[in-house]
Enzyme design. Structure first.
Site, PDB file in Angstrom:
ATOM      1  N   HIS A 196       0.898  -1.362   0.008  1.00 37.24           N
ATOM      2  CA  HIS A 196      -0.213  -0.029  -0.051  1.00 37.24           C
ATOM      3  C   HIS A 196       0.866   1.186   0.083  1.00 37.24           C
ATOM      4  O   HIS A 196       0.332   2.180  -0.562  1.00 37.24           O
ATOM      5  CB  HIS A 196      -0.973  -0.101   1.160  1.00 37.24           C
ATOM      6  CG  HIS A 196      -2.180  -0.950   0.820  1.00 37.24           C
ATOM      7  ND1 HIS A 196      -1.988  -2.188   1.245  1.00 37.24           N
ATOM      8  CD2 HIS A 196      -3.248  -0.703  -0.024  1.00 37.24           C
ATOM      9  CE1 HIS A 196      -3.289  -2.955   0.796  1.00 37.24           C
ATOM     10  NE2 HIS A 196      -3.883  -2.090  -0.014  1.00 37.24           N
ATOM     11  N   GLU A 439     -10.708 -10.925  -5.738  1.00 42.04           N
ATOM     12  CA  GLU A 439      -9.633 -10.973  -5.075  1.00 42.04           C
ATOM     13  C   GLU A 439      -8.993 -11.826  -4.374  1.00 42.04           C
ATOM     14  O   GLU A 439      -7.882 -12.236  -3.880  1.00 42.04           O
ATOM     15  CB  GLU A 439      -8.933  -9.544  -4.598  1.00 42.04           C
ATOM     16  CG  GLU A 439     -10.041  -9.187  -3.355  1.00 42.04           C
ATOM     17  CD  GLU A 439      -9.888  -7.834  -2.762  1.00 42.04           C
ATOM     18  OE1 GLU A 439      -8.724  -7.273  -3.030  1.00 42.04           O
ATOM     19  OE2 GLU A 439     -10.502  -7.396  -1.946  1.00 42.04           O
ATOM     20  N   ASP A 463      -4.220  -8.455  -4.634  1.00 41.94           N
ATOM     21  CA  ASP A 463      -4.453  -9.574  -3.791  1.00 41.94           C
ATOM     22  C   ASP A 463      -4.658 -10.780  -4.435  1.00 41.94           C
ATOM     23  O   ASP A 463      -4.231 -11.870  -3.895  1.00 41.94           O
ATOM     24  CB  ASP A 463      -5.578  -9.276  -2.756  1.00 41.94           C
ATOM     25  CG  ASP A 463      -5.325  -8.272  -1.665  1.00 41.94           C
ATOM     26  OD1 ASP A 463      -4.304  -8.653  -1.076  1.00 41.94           O
ATOM     27  OD2 ASP A 463      -6.191  -7.378  -1.429  1.00 41.94           O
ATOM     28  N   CYS A 510      -9.385  -3.162 -10.846  1.00 40.23           N
ATOM     29  CA  CYS A 510      -8.602  -1.828  -9.962  1.00 40.23           C
ATOM     30  C   CYS A 510      -7.553  -2.218  -9.275  1.00 40.23           C
ATOM     31  O   CYS A 510      -7.167  -1.378  -8.515  1.00 40.23           O
ATOM     32  CB  CYS A 510      -9.825  -1.490  -8.945  1.00 40.23           C
ATOM     33  SG  CYS A 510     -10.367  -2.649  -7.886  1.00 40.23           S
TER      34      CYS A 510
HETATM   35  C1  PEP Z   1      -6.398  -5.204  -4.900  1.00 37.80           C
HETATM   36  O1  PEP Z   1      -6.196  -6.035  -3.916  1.00 37.80           O
HETATM   37  O2  PEP Z   1      -6.128  -5.454  -6.106  1.00 37.80           O
HETATM   38  C2  PEP Z   1      -7.031  -3.928  -4.888  1.00 37.80           C
HETATM   39  C3  PEP Z   1      -7.106  -3.168  -5.452  1.00 37.80           C
HETATM   40  O3  PEP Z   1      -7.072  -3.830  -3.273  1.00 37.80           O
HETATM   41  P1  PEP Z   1      -6.069  -3.095  -2.221  1.00 37.80           P
HETATM   42  O4  PEP Z   1      -4.721  -3.004  -3.124  1.00 37.80           O
HETATM   43  O5  PEP Z   1      -6.646  -2.041  -1.385  1.00 37.80           O
HETATM   44  O6  PEP Z   1      -6.002  -4.357  -1.338  1.00 37.80           O
HETATM   45 MG    MG Z   2      -7.291  -6.009  -2.196  1.00 34.70          MG
END
Ligand code: PEP
Ligand code: MG
Length: 583
Positions: A196, A439, A463, A510
């Protein structure tokens, strides 16, 4: 230059594009090393005096922070530091620490233990106000401890001049504090491209390199200046004049290149043979909207709402959340905004929730699992989102789904909140679409079943890759195994798109893969309806889509699915992109 010392060059993971250089600012590790010795009786008075000095120093620091915050941000935000000052006079803390010192526990151990026990006790209480004080005690306890040990605070808040920041790791909430006017770039020893921290850096448009490893940690003490190239994933410590000259040239080239891409402006993301893909942006707060406007995103494909919960001491109220969602929705309207419900846990902690440490946080009490167990927290957010839906176009999205039961339970809570809003006479969009993130492998492999329960899918590749390949997305030791182009990952994605389309629902993406140009022909060929990414990635993806026919993209995707290894697939994709002659 004669006798010039050679600079040290390190390779890491390119986490956020761009290049910047400047003075090095090293952020300390958060973990404090506590001495373990016991005190002899004659050392006790000295230790108590040192504790008193630490309390006084802490009081002075808190007063200075309180005044600065009151001046720069507002009296109401400064009040929290007033509360922290009171902790310094609390006998439950002060007397107890002194008692333990007298019993022979060294000061650092005594402060750490008493603060943690006190916080733990408060965290168990029914009373919400007292529960929230647990976070205050932890913060103040840590501050006293640092002053006692003479270790400066790990903080980015007091930066006076623009610097390049080096840290072992940054938590998402620390990253959220990075101010692009003070932090020119940053680099971390730990972390992967889809941690993140890296994602936040991209949305803040701060160049970043992560996963540099221990060699950099060893070299850092002698470093005064550094250049961080987030596009190449390169860090230069103590650059020579020649390095600086090359840096200026690279920086200019990068800026010029960006200007050209951004000038694609309002042109649609459409292939020359007329196939249209929507390009959306990922955001974490209303503060990210200028970046979204700059690249003309057609909507928000992922609003990571957990960042509204960070960098504070208690849960945001319904009203606070409503204001944030409404601001985003109104600014975007009539373009859609996909709001994802709280995805806490994993690498995103909220200290004031006092979540217990888990052995495997990414496999633990995370995201929707937490929300379903804490309907009090979940309902506040759903009410805020529903109310904001009256001001534009919202699609609601649940994260980390593994089963149909979870979708049904989440929908049942949503229905309850709607009834509650009806009773309160609040307006909302009763037809707000509800979708889920795909995910987890469990969700991907049952996408045909899930598709009957929801209005859309959005594939979270960060994920999905982590869970299907069993590779921690934030661990630099295994980041070479975090393989977006693994044949298994591609099959999962293709299967999800086909299942969604088979059931007549759109499929979006996403995760970070959506912004990787090497993957664009594949995603186009698989038939994804919308791709959502950091705004800074969007122009380049649009450029690829506008240069490639849908027919060719489908052929490329089919060919790639027939290859055996990630290496073969990437080499093939590079050849495909090379043939497009983009630059
Ligand atoms: C993902 O897991 O691809 C996602 C978009 O969610 P995050 O990165 O916030 O876990
Ligand atoms: Mg995620």
């Amino acid at each position: 230059m004669a006798g010039e010392k050679k600079a040290l060059v390190f390779k890491g993971i390119a986490a956020s594009p761009g290049i910047a250089g400047g003075p090095v600012y090293q952020l300390e590790a958060r973990e404090l090393k506590l001495p373990t010795h016991r005190l002899s009786p004659e050392k006790v008075p000295e230790e108590i005096a040192a504790f008193q000095r630490a309390l006084e120093e802490t009081g002075r620091q808190l007063e200075a922070i309180k005044q600065r915050v009151a001046r720069e941000i507002g009296e109401d935000k400064a009040a929290i530091f007033g509360a922290h000052q009171l902790v310094l006079q609390d006998p439950a803390l002060v007397d107890e620490v002194e008692k333990r010192i007298r019993q022979g526990t060294n000061g650092a151990q005594a402060i750490a233990a008493v603060a943690s026990e006190l916080a733990e006790m408060l965290a168990q209480l029914e009373d919400e106000y007292l529960r929230e004080r647990a976070g205050d005690i932890r913060d103040v306890g840590e501050r006293i401890l640092r002053n006692f040990l003479g270790v400066a605070e790990a903080s980015l808040a007091h930066l006076q001049e623009p610097v390049v920041v080096f840290a072992r790791d940054l938590t998402p909430s620390e990253t959220a504090q990075l101010r692009p006017d003070r932090v020119l770039a940053f680099a971390t020893i730990a972390g992967g491209r889809t941690s993140h921290v890296a994602i936040m850096a991209r949305s803040l448009e701060i160049p970043a390199v992560v996963g540099l490893g221990e060699k950099v940690a060893a070299a850092l003490p002698g470093a005064r200046e550094a250049i961080i190239d987030g596009t190449r994933g390169e860090v230069i410590l103590n650059p020579t004049p020649a390095d600086w000259a090359e840096y200026r040239e690279r920086k200019e080239r990068y800026q010029e290149y960006n200007r050209r891409l951004v000038s694609l402006g309002e042109l649609p993301a459409q292939t020359p043979d007329g196939h249209r893909v929507e390009l959306y942006a990922n955001i974490a707060s209303p503060a990210d909207l200028p970046g979204v406007e700059k690249v003309n995103a057609e909507g928000i494909g992922l609003f990571r709402t957990e960042f509204l919960y960070m960098d504070r001491n208690s849960l945001p109220t319904e009203e606070e959340q409503f204001q944030a969602y409404r601001e985003v929705v109104e600014r975007l309207a009539p373009r859609p905004v996909i709001i994802r419900t709280l995805d806490i846990g994993g690498d995103k902690d909220l200290p004031y929730l006092n979540l217990t440490r888990e052995v495997n946080p990414f496999l633990g009490w995370r995201a929707l699992r937490y929300c379903l167990d804490r309907p009090d927290v979940f309902k506040v957010q759903l009410a805020a989102i529903l109310r904001a839906s009256a001001y534009g176009t919202i699609r609601l999205m649940f994260p980390m789904i593994i089963s149909v039961e979870e979708v049904r339970r989440a929908r049942a809570v949503l229905a309850e909140v709607k009834e509650e809003l009806d009773r309160r006479g609040e307006a909302y969009d009763d037809r707000m679409p509800v979708g889920v993130m795909i995910e987890t492998p469990g969700a991907a492999l049952t996408a045909d079943i899930l598709a009957r329960e929801v209005d859309f899918f959005s594939i979270g590749t960060n994920d999905l890759i982590q869970y299907s390949l069993a590779v921690d997305r934030g661990n630099e030791r295994v980041s070479h195994l975090f393989e977006t182009f693994h044949p298994g990952v591609l099959r999962l994605i293709k299967g999800v798109v086909d299942a969604g389309h088979g059931a007549g629902i759109p499929v979006y993406m996403c995760g970070e893969m959506a912004g990787e140009v090497l993957a664009t022909p594949l995603l186009l060929g698989f038939g994804l309806d919308e791709l959502s990414m950091s705004p800074s990635s969007l122009p380049r993806v649009k450029q690829v889509i506008r240069s490639l026919s849908w027919r060719d993209a489908r052929q490329m995707a089919n060919h790639a699915l027939g290859l055996n290894t990630a290496g073969e697939i990437k080499a093939y994709m590079e050849r495909c992109l090379g043939n497009l002659k983009l630059d």
